[in-house]
Design a protein around this motif. Structure first.
Motif, PDB file in Angstrom:
ATOM      1  N   UNK A   1      44.931  41.817  42.549  1.00  0.00           N
ATOM      2  CA  UNK A   1      44.208  42.862  41.829  1.00  0.00           C
ATOM      3  C   UNK A   1      45.116  44.074  41.727  1.00  0.00           C
ATOM      4  N   UNK A   2      45.261  44.602  40.507  1.00  0.00           N
ATOM      5  CA  UNK A   2      46.200  45.685  40.224  1.00  0.00           C
ATOM      6  C   UNK A   2      45.432  46.900  39.719  1.00  0.00           C
ATOM      7  N   UNK A   3      45.618  48.044  40.369  1.00  0.00           N
ATOM      8  CA  UNK A   3      44.986  49.274  39.876  1.00  0.00           C
ATOM      9  C   UNK A   3      45.898  49.904  38.832  1.00  0.00           C
ATOM     10  N   UNK A   4      45.281  50.359  37.742  1.00  0.00           N
ATOM     11  CA  UNK A   4      46.014  50.960  36.628  1.00  0.00           C
ATOM     12  C   UNK A   4      45.583  52.420  36.510  1.00  0.00           C
ATOM     13  N   UNK A   5      46.492  53.330  36.828  1.00  0.00           N
ATOM     14  CA  UNK A   5      46.188  54.746  36.963  1.00  0.00           C
ATOM     15  C   UNK A   5      45.720  55.406  35.668  1.00  0.00           C
ATOM     16  N   UNK A   6      46.325  55.050  34.537  1.00  0.00           N
ATOM     17  CA  UNK A   6      46.052  55.757  33.285  1.00  0.00           C
ATOM     18  C   UNK A   6      44.878  55.201  32.479  1.00  0.00           C
ATOM     19  N   UNK A   7      44.094  54.318  33.071  1.00  0.00           N
ATOM     20  CA  UNK A   7      42.843  53.902  32.439  1.00  0.00           C
ATOM     21  C   UNK A   7      41.864  53.534  33.541  1.00  0.00           C
ATOM     22  N   UNK A   8      40.743  53.062  33.208  1.00  0.00           N
ATOM     23  CA  UNK A   8      39.695  52.789  34.199  1.00  0.00           C
ATOM     24  C   UNK A   8      39.593  51.309  34.531  1.00  0.00           C
ATOM     25  N   UNK A   9      40.694  50.592  34.484  1.00  0.00           N
ATOM     26  CA  UNK A   9      40.663  49.148  34.635  1.00  0.00           C
ATOM     27  C   UNK A   9      41.481  48.657  35.807  1.00  0.00           C
ATOM     28  N   UNK A  10      41.031  47.510  36.343  1.00  0.00           N
ATOM     29  CA  UNK A  10      41.768  46.750  37.338  1.00  0.00           C
ATOM     30  C   UNK A  10      42.203  45.460  36.654  1.00  0.00           C
ATOM     31  N   UNK A  11      43.504  45.168  36.684  1.00  0.00           N
ATOM     32  CA  UNK A  11      43.986  43.893  36.136  1.00  0.00           C
ATOM     33  C   UNK A  11      43.924  42.841  37.237  1.00  0.00           C
ATOM     34  N   UNK A  12      43.606  41.600  36.854  1.00  0.00           N
ATOM     35  CA  UNK A  12      43.480  40.508  37.808  1.00  0.00           C
ATOM     36  C   UNK A  12      44.451  39.406  37.408  1.00  0.00           C
ATOM     37  N   UNK A  13      45.327  39.020  38.341  1.00  0.00           N
ATOM     38  CA  UNK A  13      46.326  37.979  38.087  1.00  0.00           C
ATOM     39  C   UNK A  13      45.990  36.778  38.952  1.00  0.00           C
ATOM     40  N   UNK A  14      45.913  35.602  38.345  1.00  0.00           N
ATOM     41  CA  UNK A  14      45.646  34.377  39.083  1.00  0.00           C
ATOM     42  C   UNK A  14      46.939  33.865  39.693  1.00  0.00           C
ATOM     43  N   UNK A  15      46.886  33.444  40.941  1.00  0.00           N
ATOM     44  CA  UNK A  15      48.056  32.923  41.655  1.00  0.00           C
ATOM     45  C   UNK A  15      48.049  31.409  41.712  1.00  0.00           C
ATOM     46  N   UNK A  16      47.029  30.749  41.186  1.00  0.00           N
ATOM     47  CA  UNK A  16      46.875  29.310  41.323  1.00  0.00           C
ATOM     48  C   UNK A  16      47.878  28.573  40.443  1.00  0.00           C
ATOM     49  N   UNK A  17      49.126  28.486  40.912  1.00  0.00           N
ATOM     50  CA  UNK A  17      50.205  27.932  40.087  1.00  0.00           C
ATOM     51  C   UNK A  17      50.065  26.437  39.850  1.00  0.00           C
ATOM     52  N   UNK A  18      49.488  25.715  40.776  1.00  0.00           N
ATOM     53  CA  UNK A  18      49.331  24.272  40.573  1.00  0.00           C
ATOM     54  C   UNK A  18      48.392  23.990  39.410  1.00  0.00           C
ATOM     55  N   UNK A  19      47.261  24.651  39.400  1.00  0.00           N
ATOM     56  CA  UNK A  19      46.289  24.434  38.328  1.00  0.00           C
ATOM     57  C   UNK A  19      46.794  24.942  36.987  1.00  0.00           C
ATOM     58  N   UNK A  20      47.695  25.900  37.021  1.00  0.00           N
ATOM     59  CA  UNK A  20      48.203  26.477  35.772  1.00  0.00           C
ATOM     60  C   UNK A  20      49.565  25.906  35.382  1.00  0.00           C
ATOM     61  N   UNK A  21      49.931  24.779  35.980  1.00  0.00           N
ATOM     62  CA  UNK A  21      51.195  24.123  35.658  1.00  0.00           C
ATOM     63  C   UNK A  21      52.368  25.078  35.808  1.00  0.00           C
ATOM     64  N   UNK A  22      52.456  25.680  37.004  1.00  0.00           N
ATOM     65  CA  UNK A  22      53.552  26.585  37.374  1.00  0.00           C
ATOM     66  C   UNK A  22      53.616  27.853  36.543  1.00  0.00           C
ATOM     67  N   UNK A  23      52.511  28.290  35.993  1.00  0.00           N
ATOM     68  CA  UNK A  23      52.468  29.554  35.268  1.00  0.00           C
ATOM     69  C   UNK A  23      51.319  30.394  35.792  1.00  0.00           C
ATOM     70  N   UNK A  24      51.594  31.664  36.050  1.00  0.00           N
ATOM     71  CA  UNK A  24      50.521  32.585  36.380  1.00  0.00           C
ATOM     72  C   UNK A  24      49.972  33.119  35.083  1.00  0.00           C
ATOM     73  N   UNK A  25      48.786  33.670  35.127  1.00  0.00           N
ATOM     74  CA  UNK A  25      48.261  34.247  33.899  1.00  0.00           C
ATOM     75  C   UNK A  25      47.456  35.490  34.233  1.00  0.00           C
TER      76      UNK A  25
END
Length: 135
Positions: free
Chosen positions: A100-124
């Motif tokens: 979970x990433x806090x973004x200072x210049x807006x009111x949003x938290x970005x969420x990055x999936x770490x499940x590389x196996x399910x994503x065929x070695x790609x995060x999204x």
């Protein structure tokens, strides 16, 4: 004892016997070996790296002036990829297989999936953000 790592050290994170240090003005992360207290390398990331988080064998770097997050594979200390996130990312936390990433210049938290196996070695970047609203 002190270890010279370079210009403008900012944030620290540890995995095993390595300490990762953001170098804010250089766009790099320095790597210290805790057994020898020596600088063993640097990794180029985005502009103004300001925060670090660890999850599994990865170090995530908030690049505040690039509006991105870079991931470093700690097995070979290479930058694996860089993902666009919200404006001016400042901080992290992890939960399960997500970053979970806090973004200072807006009111949003970005969420990055770490499940590389399910994503065929790609995060999204999950196409959802958490918006904070004033009551």
């Amino acid at each position: 004892t002190s270890v010279y790592v370079g210009n403008s050290p900012w944030a620290l994170a540890t995995i095993g016997t390595r300490v990762y240090v953001t170098l804010y003005n250089t766009g790099k992360v320095a790597i210290i070996d805790t057994n020898t207290n020596t600088l063993v390398g640097t990794v180029t990331v985005g502009q103004a790296p300001i925060a670090l988080a660890t999850l599994g064998s990865k170090v995530y770097v908030a690049n505040s002036e690039s509006n991105s997050v870079s991931s470093i594979d700690t097995m070979n200390n290479n930058a694996v990829e860089t993902l666009a996130v919200g404006a001016f990312p400042q901080g992290f936390t992890t939960s399960g297989q997500k970053v979970y990433v806090s973004n200072f210049d807006n009111s949003f938290i970005s969420v990055i999936s770490q499940n590389v196996t399910a994503l065929k070695n790609q995060r999204k970047l999950i196409n959802q953000t958490i918006e904070f609203k004033n009551n």
